[in-house]
Design an enzyme around this catalytic site. Structure first.
Site, PDB file in Angstrom:
ATOM      1  N   ARG A   1      -9.212  12.949  18.670  1.00  0.00           N
ATOM      2  CA  ARG A   1      -8.480  14.205  18.834  1.00  0.00           C
ATOM      3  C   ARG A   1      -8.980  15.114  17.713  1.00  0.00           C
ATOM      4  O   ARG A   1      -8.975  14.716  16.551  1.00  0.00           O
ATOM      5  CB  ARG A   1      -6.976  13.997  18.673  1.00  0.00           C
ATOM      6  CG  ARG A   1      -6.169  15.315  18.588  1.00  0.00           C
ATOM      7  CD  ARG A   1      -4.832  15.069  17.913  1.00  0.00           C
ATOM      8  NE  ARG A   1      -3.936  16.223  17.942  1.00  0.00           N
ATOM      9  CZ  ARG A   1      -3.800  17.128  16.972  1.00  0.00           C
ATOM     10  NH1 ARG A   1      -4.549  17.061  15.879  1.00  0.00           N
ATOM     11  NH2 ARG A   1      -2.932  18.105  17.080  1.00  0.00           N
TER      12      ARG A   1
ATOM     13  N   HIS B   1       3.886  16.025  17.670  1.00  0.00           N
ATOM     14  CA  HIS B   1       4.458  16.144  16.332  1.00  0.00           C
ATOM     15  C   HIS B   1       4.593  17.590  15.864  1.00  0.00           C
ATOM     16  O   HIS B   1       5.046  17.818  14.743  1.00  0.00           O
ATOM     17  CB  HIS B   1       3.586  15.354  15.356  1.00  0.00           C
ATOM     18  CG  HIS B   1       2.161  15.830  15.348  1.00  0.00           C
ATOM     19  ND1 HIS B   1       1.357  15.784  16.464  1.00  0.00           N
ATOM     20  CD2 HIS B   1       1.405  16.374  14.377  1.00  0.00           C
ATOM     21  CE1 HIS B   1       0.172  16.285  16.167  1.00  0.00           C
ATOM     22  NE2 HIS B   1       0.174  16.647  14.900  1.00  0.00           N
ATOM     23  N   ASP B   2       4.164  18.544  16.678  1.00  0.00           N
ATOM     24  CA  ASP B   2       4.316  19.949  16.304  1.00  0.00           C
ATOM     25  C   ASP B   2       5.373  20.657  17.149  1.00  0.00           C
ATOM     26  O   ASP B   2       5.490  21.875  17.089  1.00  0.00           O
ATOM     27  CB  ASP B   2       2.972  20.686  16.481  1.00  0.00           C
ATOM     28  CG  ASP B   2       1.918  20.167  15.522  1.00  0.00           C
ATOM     29  OD1 ASP B   2       2.273  19.759  14.397  1.00  0.00           O
ATOM     30  OD2 ASP B   2       0.740  20.156  15.906  1.00  0.00           O
TER      31      ASP B   2
ATOM     32  N   LEU C   1      -5.794  28.925   7.549  1.00  0.00           N
ATOM     33  CA  LEU C   1      -4.589  28.567   8.296  1.00  0.00           C
ATOM     34  C   LEU C   1      -3.521  28.172   7.270  1.00  0.00           C
ATOM     35  O   LEU C   1      -3.699  27.179   6.553  1.00  0.00           O
ATOM     36  CB  LEU C   1      -4.911  27.406   9.235  1.00  0.00           C
ATOM     37  CG  LEU C   1      -3.761  26.765   9.995  1.00  0.00           C
ATOM     38  CD1 LEU C   1      -3.081  27.764  10.924  1.00  0.00           C
ATOM     39  CD2 LEU C   1      -4.256  25.553  10.785  1.00  0.00           C
TER      40      LEU C   1
ATOM     41  N   GLU D   1      -7.520  20.208  19.908  1.00  0.00           N
ATOM     42  CA  GLU D   1      -6.174  20.782  19.938  1.00  0.00           C
ATOM     43  C   GLU D   1      -6.258  22.305  19.874  1.00  0.00           C
ATOM     44  O   GLU D   1      -6.447  22.878  18.809  1.00  0.00           O
ATOM     45  CB  GLU D   1      -5.357  20.253  18.748  1.00  0.00           C
ATOM     46  CG  GLU D   1      -3.925  20.748  18.742  1.00  0.00           C
ATOM     47  CD  GLU D   1      -3.510  21.464  17.461  1.00  0.00           C
ATOM     48  OE1 GLU D   1      -2.331  21.811  17.346  1.00  0.00           O
ATOM     49  OE2 GLU D   1      -4.362  21.699  16.578  1.00  0.00           O
TER      50      GLU D   1
ATOM     51  N   TRP E   1      -4.438  16.788   5.249  1.00  0.00           N
ATOM     52  CA  TRP E   1      -4.925  17.354   3.993  1.00  0.00           C
ATOM     53  C   TRP E   1      -6.047  16.481   3.419  1.00  0.00           C
ATOM     54  O   TRP E   1      -5.918  15.880   2.340  1.00  0.00           O
ATOM     55  CB  TRP E   1      -3.782  17.450   2.970  1.00  0.00           C
ATOM     56  CG  TRP E   1      -2.657  18.359   3.399  1.00  0.00           C
ATOM     57  CD1 TRP E   1      -2.677  19.274   4.408  1.00  0.00           C
ATOM     58  CD2 TRP E   1      -1.364  18.440   2.816  1.00  0.00           C
ATOM     59  NE1 TRP E   1      -1.463  19.919   4.503  1.00  0.00           N
ATOM     60  CE2 TRP E   1      -0.641  19.418   3.519  1.00  0.00           C
ATOM     61  CE3 TRP E   1      -0.743  17.775   1.758  1.00  0.00           C
ATOM     62  CZ2 TRP E   1       0.670  19.757   3.214  1.00  0.00           C
ATOM     63  CZ3 TRP E   1       0.567  18.112   1.440  1.00  0.00           C
ATOM     64  CH2 TRP E   1       1.260  19.095   2.153  1.00  0.00           C
TER      65      TRP E   1
ATOM     66  N   ASP F   1      -8.443  18.234  15.503  1.00  0.00           N
ATOM     67  CA  ASP F   1      -7.347  19.106  15.096  1.00  0.00           C
ATOM     68  C   ASP F   1      -7.809  20.568  15.099  1.00  0.00           C
ATOM     69  O   ASP F   1      -8.943  20.879  14.732  1.00  0.00           O
ATOM     70  CB  ASP F   1      -6.939  18.692  13.669  1.00  0.00           C
ATOM     71  CG  ASP F   1      -5.681  19.390  13.195  1.00  0.00           C
ATOM     72  OD1 ASP F   1      -4.683  19.346  13.924  1.00  0.00           O
ATOM     73  OD2 ASP F   1      -5.706  19.977  12.091  1.00  0.00           O
TER      74      ASP F   1
ATOM     75  N   ASN G   1       0.813  -1.223   0.000  1.00  0.00           N
ATOM     76  CA  ASN G   1       0.000   0.000   0.000  1.00  0.00           C
ATOM     77  C   ASN G   1       0.851   1.279   0.000  1.00  0.00           C
ATOM     78  O   ASN G   1       0.307   2.386   0.084  1.00  0.00           O
ATOM     79  CB  ASN G   1      -1.007   0.006   1.166  1.00  0.00           C
ATOM     80  CG  ASN G   1      -0.316  -0.075   2.528  1.00  0.00           C
ATOM     81  OD1 ASN G   1       0.855   0.271   2.658  1.00  0.00           O
ATOM     82  ND2 ASN G   1      -1.048  -0.529   3.540  1.00  0.00           N
ATOM     83  N   ASN G   2       2.164   1.139  -0.089  1.00  0.00           N
ATOM     84  CA  ASN G   2       2.994   2.348  -0.096  1.00  0.00           C
ATOM     85  C   ASN G   2       2.743   3.140  -1.372  1.00  0.00           C
ATOM     86  O   ASN G   2       2.692   2.565  -2.459  1.00  0.00           O
ATOM     87  CB  ASN G   2       4.478   1.981   0.006  1.00  0.00           C
ATOM     88  CG  ASN G   2       4.784   1.304   1.338  1.00  0.00           C
ATOM     89  OD1 ASN G   2       3.940   1.306   2.229  1.00  0.00           O
ATOM     90  ND2 ASN G   2       5.957   0.723   1.452  1.00  0.00           N
TER      91      ASN G   2
ATOM     92  N   ASP H   1       1.690   1.914   8.339  1.00  0.00           N
ATOM     93  CA  ASP H   1       0.272   1.681   8.062  1.00  0.00           C
ATOM     94  C   ASP H   1      -0.398   0.970   9.234  1.00  0.00           C
ATOM     95  O   ASP H   1       0.228   0.663  10.246  1.00  0.00           O
ATOM     96  CB  ASP H   1       0.113   0.899   6.749  1.00  0.00           C
ATOM     97  CG  ASP H   1       1.032  -0.305   6.694  1.00  0.00           C
ATOM     98  OD1 ASP H   1       1.256  -0.909   7.760  1.00  0.00           O
ATOM     99  OD2 ASP H   1       1.552  -0.629   5.607  1.00  0.00           O
TER     100      ASP H   1
HETATM  101  C1  NOJ Z   1      -2.368  20.976  14.028  1.00  0.00           C
HETATM  102  C2  NOJ Z   1      -1.626  19.727  13.731  1.00  0.00           C
HETATM  103  O1  NOJ Z   1      -1.182  19.132  14.881  1.00  0.00           O
HETATM  104  C3  NOJ Z   1      -0.542  20.125  12.778  1.00  0.00           C
HETATM  105  O2  NOJ Z   1       0.406  19.137  12.671  1.00  0.00           O
HETATM  106  C4  NOJ Z   1      -1.223  20.465  11.491  1.00  0.00           C
HETATM  107  O3  NOJ Z   1      -0.281  20.851  10.514  1.00  0.00           O
HETATM  108  C5  NOJ Z   1      -2.201  21.613  11.692  1.00  0.00           C
HETATM  109  N1  NOJ Z   1      -3.030  21.410  12.854  1.00  0.00           N
HETATM  110  C6  NOJ Z   1      -3.122  21.745  10.517  1.00  0.00           C
HETATM  111  O4  NOJ Z   1      -3.914  20.601  10.396  1.00  0.00           O
HETATM  112 CA    CA Z   2       2.788   0.402   3.913  1.00  0.00          CA
END
Ligand code: NOJ
Ligand code: CA
Length: 733
Positions: A254, A354-355, A221, A284, A128, A256, A62-63, A83
């Protein structure tokens, strides 16, 4: 409404509630049996956050093809192959349960834009979306997803998904050839694209500069096409889409970027979730270090969802990563957040994500120890802690995405961090003190923090010495741990000395015998045996918002084996309105009270528990209504506010009026607007007031209030012309 009327309503409701015998689990659509997953109380859990693409490649077939995919993750802004099958393989081999993790948060699972965006990257992160009703094929099929959930459940793990309602994919004004022009699909059928949007399903007001809430919510954004959630088709689509994932068995969400979407719409969306199948949901609301934002607390208190507790995380990072504040900052943060959150136990705490820069500053032993101490703090504090994948393997990543989102390379179960998590997660699960308790500072100094959590007899004492060089001598420490009869009692370090801690002894005068906390040490001592007590002990109630008749779950201790009664807003709830009862959990249907927030308690054999506050009863599903007023002139410094008879618009109280209303983006001065909640189908009245910079009302709208009947579902807009201003005598504008 008087007490008698309330009682009568409660009885009527009880009569219509389905008759479920106590201690009986309902069918597939009904509540889970106790002992199985509790999808709305996460206080005993530890969540592990996975970037799905960066964890394990369980299915190379699936890559995505080139140029979207990078073998061995050499180019970390592309897909790297991880995955759902990969995650499943680690569930099955016991990696998570060995670490005590009981919930996984995985990346946004939906189909994403599958082209490269110039200068940027592929959609490996999931933010996205192009079709919220279909799975991301790089992660697997819908069957793979359902299988992941099934396997997780079979191994005692909950599955939370990340989900986006703010935006779709990158788009550029006037450039339909850019990426996919943010084309959005509804299960394969095209709904809208950015340049072909006659009905306004997207906002087209340019990029936000984050300067105000209005700018943040109604502009774009970065370059991410910003959805107009008020549009009826988008509203329906977003509600249907989350129901589809709920039906696939998820246990939590969660959400976003909640700061960029109106609270009113999100409350309606959350109510739709609760009406379908309530699950723990946390939004978030990003906050940088040292920013205290009352709006984030308001969101947590009023939206029906929790938040990712950035206030907690940033204080923790300041102390343990950056070390630019001392341990007293933790104490201050807990005090402030304890007073600001209506439901502190429901907030989602974390060390990094991750941010952000990963919590580990460098691989030195000192910095590793700071990470381990940060884990101790998070896992023994209020809220539900979340660990970012790889922290237990001491992954580094100073710098933002994608450097902090590297492929997981090691699954070593022998690391100290892994062991610390395993021990504390087990304690957390068994300890009402950690899950439900209140916190008390026992000793705080620049390098040392000793605190205690307590819920009735259950007590946990935690000591952390951040200094890498200076041991700390602790004398005369007061604690509720207790002695053994008339003799001092010994308490072993629940971390078994992993972080340099040792046993302590507690005397009958309520003080620990003097002890030394080694440099860099952390220790946890606990009393988990609970003395028998006749009194029910109520620790947690959720969901925090619901319609009359919705089921609420209460967790705690000593509820007894046979049903007693629940007191909700002082109203007894019993009989058929109690849907489940055992010693540690009670479920019941909310009585039909007037809309508002109420306290709940459990009663049995004449003994009554403490109250758990702030459960909101809704009169009807909260509809997101955009109120627009034209011609509302105001002097510099004055702002326009909306007040009406419904609680969502101030309940007639000008001090609680909604505002300042906005006047810059969707409409411009002298037109003002606000998105508010009113009950679906309700007839409401409203008017406008002007306030000066000090919040004093300087003028009221002349004439009779506006009257409006809200539709029975969806979203709505009402636009009126101001009838004129009547100045308030003596008030300065
Ligand atoms: C917050 C997410 O944690 C971040 O990684 C993302 O780029 C933005 N929202 C937009 O979705
Ligand atoms: Ca994979």
């Amino acid at each position: 409404m008087n007490r008698f009327t309330l009682l009568a309503l409660a009885c009527v409701l009880a009569a219509f509630a389905p008759a479920l015998p106590a201690a009986t689990a309902a069918g597939p659509a009904g509540p889970a049996a106790p002992g199985t997953r509790n999808n709305i109380d996460y206080t005993g859990d530890v969540i592990y956050q996975i970037i799905t693409d960066r964890f394990v490649d369980g299915d190379p077939s699936n890559n995505p093809p080139a140029p979207l995919y990078s073998k061995d993750c050499v180019l970390s802004h592309l897909y790297c192959g991880g995955d759902w099958k990969g995650i499943e393989s680690k569930i099955v081999d016991g990696y998570f349960s060995g670490m005590g993790v009981s919930a996984l948060l995985i990346s946004v699972p939906v189909e994403n834009l599958m082209v490269l965006v110039p200068r940027d990257s592929a959609s490996y992160h999931g933010y996205w979306p192009r079709d919220l009703k279909r799975p991301n094929p790089a992660f697997g099929s819908m069957d793979d997803f359902r299988r992941l959930v099934r396997v997780a459940h079979a191994h005692g793990l909950k599955v939370m998904i990340d989900f986006v309602v703010n935006q779709t994919s990158p788009a550029r004004d006037g450039d339909p050839g850019f990426a996919e022009d943010a084309r959005l699909y509804d299960d394969g059928r095209l709904l809208v694209s950015y340049q072909d949007d006659p009905e306004g399903m997207y906002h087209h007001h340019g990029e936000t500069d984050f300067s105000s809430l209005e700018d943040t919510q109604y502009k774009t954004l970065y370059d991410l096409a910003d959805l107009e959630q008020q549009h009826p088709r988008i509203d329906t689509y977003l509600k249907d889409a989350i129901r589809l994932w709920l039906d696939a068995g998820i246990d939590g969400i969660r959400v976003d970027t909640v700061k960029h979407v109106s609270l009113a719409w999100q409350k309606g969306w959350m109510a739709a979730i609760n009406a379908h199948r309530p699950v723990f949901t946390a939004g978030e609301w990003y906050l940088p270090r040292d920013e205290f934002d009352p709006r984030a607390f308001r969101f947590a208190n009023d939206s029906g969802m929790s938040v990712l507790d950035f206030t907690f995380a940033q204080a923790l990072r300041t102390v343990f990563r950056y070390q630019d504040q001392d341990m007293r900052a933790l104490d201050r943060m807990l005090e402030v957040t304890g007073a600001s959150y209506l439901h502190p136990l429901d907030q989602l705490t974390f060390l990094d994500n991750h941010d952000q820069n990963r919590i580990l500053l460098s691989s030195s032993a000192t910095h590793r120890r700071l990470v381990e101490q940060a884990m101790v703090f998070a896992l023994t504090s209020r809220g539900t802690p979340m660990i970012y994948y790889g922290t237990e393997q001491y992954m580094e990543g100073s710098g933002h995405a994608p450097i902090n989102r590297e492929m997981m390379r090691k699954f070593d179960r022998g690391t100290t961090a892994y062991q610390v998590l395993a021990r504390l997660a087990a304690l957390r699960k068994d300890s009402p003190a950690i899950r439900f308790g209140s916190q008390r500072t026992r000793h705080v100094a620049p390098e040392v923090y000793v605190y205690e959590r307590r819920f009735h007899g259950s007590t946990v004492l935690v000591a952390i010495n951040r200094s890498a060089t200076q041991p700390a001598r602790i004398e005369g420490l007061a604690t509720g741990l207790g002695c053994a009869g008339a003799a001092p009692a010994g308490y072993a370090d629940r971390l078994a000395g992993l972080l340099g801690g040792a046993a302590i002894r507690v005397r009958c005068d309520g003080r620990a015998e003097p002890f030394t906390l080694a440099a860099g040490a952390a220790a946890v001592w606990a009393l988990t045996d609970e003395a028998a007590s006749a009194r029910p002990q109520l620790g947690h109630a959720a969901p925090t918002m619901g319609l009359a008749g919705a089921e609420l779950t209460l967790d705690g201790r000593n509820f007894g084996a046979t049903p007693g009664r629940v007191l909700f807003g002082g109203v007894p709830v019993e009989g058929a309105a109690i849907t489940y009862w055992d010693d540690r959990q009670v479920r019941f249907r909310l009585p039909a009270l007037a809309a508002g927030k109420y306290a709940v308690a459990v009663q049995r054999d004449g003994h009554r528990s403490e109250e758990y506050n702030g459960i909101e009863v809704l009169a009807a599903p909260p509809l997101s209504l955009r109120v627009v007023v034209d011609g509302a002139l105001a002097a510099p410094g004055e702002t326009v506010h909306l007040v009406g008879d419904d609680p969502g618009i101030g309940a007639g109280d000008e001090a609680a009026a909604v505002g300042p209303m906005f006047n810059q983006v969707l409409y411009r001065y002298p037109t003002w607007y606000a998105d508010v909640n009113v009950p679906a189908g309700a007839a409401v009245t409203f008017r406008f007031v002007k306030k000066n910079a000090a919040g004093v009302v300087t003028a009221r709208e002349s004439g009779a209030p506006h009257r409006y009947r809200a539709p029975d579902a969806g979203t709505a807009l009402v636009r009126v012309k101001l009838k004129g201003w009547t100045p308030v005598a003596g008030a300065d504008s």
